[in-house]
Design a protein around this motif. Structure first.
Motif, short mmCIF file in Angstrom:
data_model
loop_
_atom_site.label_atom_id
_atom_site.label_comp_id
_atom_site.label_asym_id
_atom_site.label_seq_id
_atom_site.Cartn_x
_atom_site.Cartn_y
_atom_site.Cartn_z
N MET A 279 0.86 -1.21 0.00
CA MET A 279 0.00 0.00 0.00
C MET A 279 0.88 1.24 0.00
O MET A 279 2.02 1.21 0.47
CB MET A 279 -0.92 -0.01 1.21
CG MET A 279 -0.18 -0.02 2.53
SD MET A 279 -1.28 -0.17 3.92
CE MET A 279 -1.17 -1.89 4.31
N THR A 280 0.33 2.31 -0.54
CA THR A 280 1.09 3.57 -0.63
C THR A 280 0.13 4.73 -0.39
O THR A 280 -1.07 4.60 -0.70
CB THR A 280 1.78 3.66 -2.01
OG1 THR A 280 2.70 4.74 -1.99
CG2 THR A 280 0.79 3.86 -3.16
N PRO A 281 0.59 5.84 0.19
CA PRO A 281 -0.34 6.96 0.44
C PRO A 281 -0.97 7.46 -0.87
O PRO A 281 -0.29 7.53 -1.90
CB PRO A 281 0.56 8.04 1.05
CG PRO A 281 1.72 7.30 1.60
CD PRO A 281 1.92 6.11 0.71
N VAL A 282 -2.24 7.79 -0.81
CA VAL A 282 -2.94 8.30 -2.00
C VAL A 282 -2.33 9.64 -2.41
O VAL A 282 -2.10 9.91 -3.58
CB VAL A 282 -4.45 8.46 -1.70
CG1 VAL A 282 -5.16 9.18 -2.84
CG2 VAL A 282 -5.08 7.09 -1.48
N HIS A 283 -2.01 10.48 -1.41
CA HIS A 283 -1.44 11.79 -1.73
C HIS A 283 -0.06 11.91 -1.11
O HIS A 283 0.13 11.64 0.07
CB HIS A 283 -2.33 12.91 -1.16
CG HIS A 283 -3.72 12.84 -1.68
ND1 HIS A 283 -4.02 13.10 -2.99
CD2 HIS A 283 -4.89 12.51 -1.07
CE1 HIS A 283 -5.32 12.94 -3.18
NE2 HIS A 283 -5.87 12.56 -2.02
N TYR A 284 0.89 12.32 -1.91
CA TYR A 284 2.23 12.62 -1.39
C TYR A 284 2.25 14.10 -1.05
O TYR A 284 1.83 14.95 -1.86
CB TYR A 284 3.29 12.28 -2.46
CG TYR A 284 4.68 12.77 -2.09
CD1 TYR A 284 5.41 12.12 -1.10
CD2 TYR A 284 5.23 13.88 -2.72
CE1 TYR A 284 6.67 12.57 -0.74
CE2 TYR A 284 6.50 14.33 -2.36
CZ TYR A 284 7.21 13.68 -1.37
OH TYR A 284 8.45 14.12 -1.01
N LEU A 285 2.72 14.44 0.16
CA LEU A 285 2.76 15.85 0.57
C LEU A 285 4.13 16.43 0.23
O LEU A 285 5.16 15.88 0.65
CB LEU A 285 2.52 15.96 2.08
CG LEU A 285 1.21 15.33 2.57
CD1 LEU A 285 1.16 15.27 4.09
CD2 LEU A 285 0.02 16.13 2.03
N ASP A 286 4.15 17.53 -0.52
CA ASP A 286 5.42 18.12 -0.94
C ASP A 286 6.22 18.68 0.23
O ASP A 286 7.44 18.74 0.19
CB ASP A 286 5.18 19.28 -1.94
CG ASP A 286 4.69 18.73 -3.26
OD1 ASP A 286 5.01 17.56 -3.56
OD2 ASP A 286 3.97 19.46 -3.98
N LEU A 300 -4.53 8.89 7.32
CA LEU A 300 -3.90 8.95 5.99
C LEU A 300 -4.66 7.98 5.11
O LEU A 300 -5.04 6.89 5.56
CB LEU A 300 -2.46 8.47 6.07
CG LEU A 300 -1.40 9.44 6.56
CD1 LEU A 300 -0.09 8.70 6.73
CD2 LEU A 300 -1.22 10.60 5.58
N GLU A 301 -4.80 8.32 3.86
CA GLU A 301 -5.52 7.43 2.95
C GLU A 301 -4.50 6.66 2.11
O GLU A 301 -3.54 7.26 1.58
CB GLU A 301 -6.42 8.27 2.06
CG GLU A 301 -7.53 7.46 1.45
CD GLU A 301 -8.37 8.28 0.46
OE1 GLU A 301 -9.06 7.65 -0.34
OE2 GLU A 301 -8.31 9.53 0.50
N PHE A 302 -4.69 5.37 2.00
CA PHE A 302 -3.76 4.53 1.23
C PHE A 302 -4.45 3.89 0.04
O PHE A 302 -5.66 3.65 0.07
CB PHE A 302 -3.19 3.42 2.12
CG PHE A 302 -2.23 3.93 3.16
CD1 PHE A 302 -0.91 4.16 2.84
CD2 PHE A 302 -2.67 4.18 4.45
CE1 PHE A 302 -0.03 4.64 3.78
CE2 PHE A 302 -1.79 4.66 5.41
CZ PHE A 302 -0.46 4.89 5.07
N LYS A 303 -3.65 3.59 -0.97
CA LYS A 303 -4.18 2.79 -2.09
C LYS A 303 -3.24 1.61 -2.31
O LYS A 303 -2.09 1.63 -1.83
CB LYS A 303 -4.26 3.66 -3.35
CG LYS A 303 -2.92 4.19 -3.80
CD LYS A 303 -3.02 5.04 -5.06
CE LYS A 303 -1.63 5.56 -5.42
NZ LYS A 303 -1.56 6.52 -6.44
#
Ligand SMILES: Cc1cc2nc3c(=O)[nH]c(=O)nc-3n(C[C@H](O)[C@H](O)[C@H](O)COP(=O)(O)O)c2cc1C
Length: 404
Positions: A279-286, A300-303
């Motif tokens: 799984m990986t975070p849906v949004h990467y924060l810059d 945190l939302e994962f996909k």
């Protein structure tokens, strides 16, 4: 079984300061069940007494060309006895004598009369090592088929920096293990993966898992030992990448997939010992995530990440495909499901919560499932597990070759 078990190793010792490492090497070889005999030069005896070597090798030490009573012709008999002759440390002097065929003491005469393969570990001051005379002598020996163990580079006993340092005893023992490995993967392209992947949340945080990469490292090393052309694709590791493999470091599961996708078609086998994050975070924060503005808890939302093994399993032609199942429960059920779903030839399953098995340690307890049967292997080192896996990969490759 240990690859050095019962092997007869003749160790030549000349007068270099690295001689102390050879004592540790003898201890390692004996622990692995090898038989050792030692030949010393006069120079070597200036550094360490023959008694010390005799104690470490558990055998008489040989140093006199003319007065060894238990051998009719010592320099001939000793190499007839040996499976391999390792000279470590090899001084500039013994290298020069070997290159020119000089045989004025027991070690140089034994080297000249060698029936068995010879390996040398040059060890000396960097200026001595770089001297064109030494370099030429090493080249002459290399051209004659003598195995040259490249010296390490670093701070030398003389306080100078550069090449000339004898590898550590563990590394020399590995060279001997390489020597005795069957060369049954020559000409075979093998992809091996290892370690965890990291899925970045923001520039400083990630999610990952406890995989150390040690099992993948052991497989890559063993495949290279056996003559395979090995590409090792791996996440962050807790041990060094073995020598002699193409090193492809990656970070995320997607990186791992992309690195394998392009290489899979050209490989004869893929052994997937990596533990990619699924799984990986849906949004990467810059920017680094701050706790300010959050009310004590947040989510945190994962996909799902790409299922690397399943995707490659779907593209498989006649490659041998091996997967791993690291589970904490229902190991057999999960392993069999994975074997089928991912189109694997076999799967190596383990309960990572069991003592002596799993991620960080040097041992593993695995069960190998094929479509037809299961084989429970005992607690073994990760090196031994690697050998078991590659024995089976070689068997499958040979079957495929025979069926063509
Ligand atoms: C303290 C000391 C350290 C030495 N270390 C080395 C060395 O690391 N490598 C080397 O080639 N020669 C070294 N030498 C020089 C060798 O001992 C010398 O060339 C000797 O003749 C080697 O003889 P052998 O090759 O028969 O053992 C050292 C000499 C001394 C005094």
């Amino acid at each position: 079984m240990n690859r050095l078990q019962g092997k007869k190793i003749l160790v030549g010792v000349s007068g270099g300061i690295a001689i102390y490492k050879t004592l540790t090497l003898l201890s390692l070889l004996n622990k692995q069940g090898a038989q050792t005999r030692v030949v010393m030069t006069e120079g070597a005896c200036q550094f360490v007494t023959p008694l010390t070597f005799q104690t470490m090798s558990k055998n008489k030490v040989y140093k006199d060309l003319f007065s060894e009573e238990d051998h009719f012709i010592p320099h001939i008999d000793l190499t007839r006895w040996a499976d391999v002759f390792l000279i470590a440390p090899a001084t500039a002097n013994i290298l020069a004598k070997m290159a020119r065929g000089i045989s004025d003491d027991l070690l140089s005469s034994t080297a000249l009369a060698a029936h068995c393969p010879v390996l040398v570990s040059p060890a000396m001051n960097v200026v001595m090592y770089r001297n064109p005379a030494t370099q030429e002598n090493i080249q002459i020996l290399r051209d004659r088929g003598i195995g040259i163990i490249e010296p390490d580079s670093g701070l030398l006993a003389c306080d100078e920096k550069g090449e000339g340092r004898m590898p550590e005893a563990e590394d020399l023992a590995r060279v001997l293990e390489d020597f005795f490995a069957p060369k049954d993967l020559v000409g075979t392209k093998i992809l091996v993966t290892g370690g965890p992947t990291r899925e970045m949340i923001d520039p400083v945080r990630f999610i990952s898992n406890r995989s150390s990469g040690k099992q993948g490292i052991a497989i890559a090393r063993e495949a290279a030992r056996r003559g395979g052309e090995v590409t090792f694709v791996h996440g962050p590791l807790q041990a060094p990448v073995p020598k002699g493999v193409e090193d492809v470091p990656v970070t995320s599961t997607e990186d791992l997939y992309l690195a394998l996708k392009d290489r899979f078609d050209g490989a004869q086998a893929l052994i997937m010992a990596a533990a990619p994050a699924d799984m990986t975070p849906v949004h990467y924060l810059d920017q680094k995530m701050k706790k300010e503005g959050k009310s004590g808890s947040f989510s945190l939302e994962f996909k799902e990440t790409t299922d690397v093994l399943k995707t490659l399993g779907g593209q498989k032609k006649d490659q041998v495909l091996v997967g791993f199942a690291a589970e904490t429960q229902s190991v057999e059920d999960y392993a069999k499901k994975k074997l089928k779903e991912k189109n694997l030839d076999f799967i190596v399953a383990n309960d990572v919560s069991a003592q002596g098995a799993g991620f960080a340690g040097d041992t593993n307890i695995v069960t190998i499932f094929t479509k037809k049967d299961r084989e429970d292997l005992p607690l073994q080192s990760k090196e031994e597990v690697a050998r078991e896996i590659l024995d089976r990969v070689v068997g499958l490759l040979q079957e495929r070759e025979a069926g063509k």
